[in-house]
Design a protein around this motif. Structure first.
Motif: not given
Length: 223
Positions: A198-203
């Motif tokens: 699980h990740s938001s993948a917001i970088t």
């Protein structure tokens, strides 16, 4: 094949995630407090625009996970409404004031959601004795636990995540999340032996998932 759930806080991010190869969406509102219940209009929009499963957060406010009777009734109403929309999954978790699991209320919500699968979210990372709480969560009927190993992030909780996976076996999915990125996912997958991350993948500190990061997480996790 390792599967990837992306936490999305708006329809635009959900569309990006689906197009970039995510396997599932966790749909939330309230990014500033780590996720709250999205409204029905947003949920309906996402359901019609993405072809992958959408799991919806049921959390009436930020802060702790100890809820009043009114808040609990709101959670029940949200679950009933999301069932009518035919969401593919629900995400919630309730604790007692002493940070033990509120088994009765969680069990009731899982039963209300049936047959929709339920994820116990990172409220799990606040419990005092996770080994006991994990058995309670399994007994309540949850299908997944989202956790950073009870630590601030998945790298700090790596040892605990491995132990959780060993205890859970095939009875429930242990889904590492919290600081999971393409730079560390391979180590997390190899150490824990899990099959869902699980990740938001917001970088960039914004609100949208980065499609390049999603692609990279998928690539790295399946090396």
């Amino acid at each position: 094949m390792i599967q990837l759930e992306i936490a999305c806080f708006n329809p635009e991010s959900a569309i990006i995630a689906a197009q970039a190869g995510a396997d599932r969406i966790e749909l939330c509102d309230g990014i500033e407090v780590g996720g709250t219940t999205p409204n029905l209009e947003t949920t309906q929009k996402v359901l019609t625009q993405v072809p992958i499963p959408v799991y919806v957060m049921v959390r009436p406010r930020g802060g702790d996970f100890v809820y009043t009777d009114a808040e609990f009734q709101a959670m029940k109403a949200s679950i009933a409404a999301f069932k009518k929309l035919q969401v593919q999954g629900l995400v919630f978790g309730i604790l007692m004031e002493d940070d033990t699991l509120d088994e009765a209320r969680n069990r009731l919500l899982v039963a209300l959601a049936h047959p929709i699968p339920c994820t116990f979210h990172r409220a799990f990372d606040r419990v005092k004795h996770w080994e006991f709480a994990l058995e309670q969560i399994i007994d309540c009927g949850f299908s997944t636990v989202l956790t950073s190993g009870t630590k601030a992030n998945v790298m700090e909780g790596l040892h605990e995540l491995q132990a959780m996976q060993q205890q859970a076996g095939d009875r429930i999915t242990i889904m590492p999340g919290g600081g999971l990125r393409s730079s560390n996912v391979l180590q997390i997958v190899h150490v824990t032996g899990g099959h869902f991350v699980h990740s938001s993948a917001i970088t960039d500190g914004g609100t949208l998932a980065n499609p390049e990061e999603i692609i990279a997480i998928k690539k790295e996790s399946n090396v």
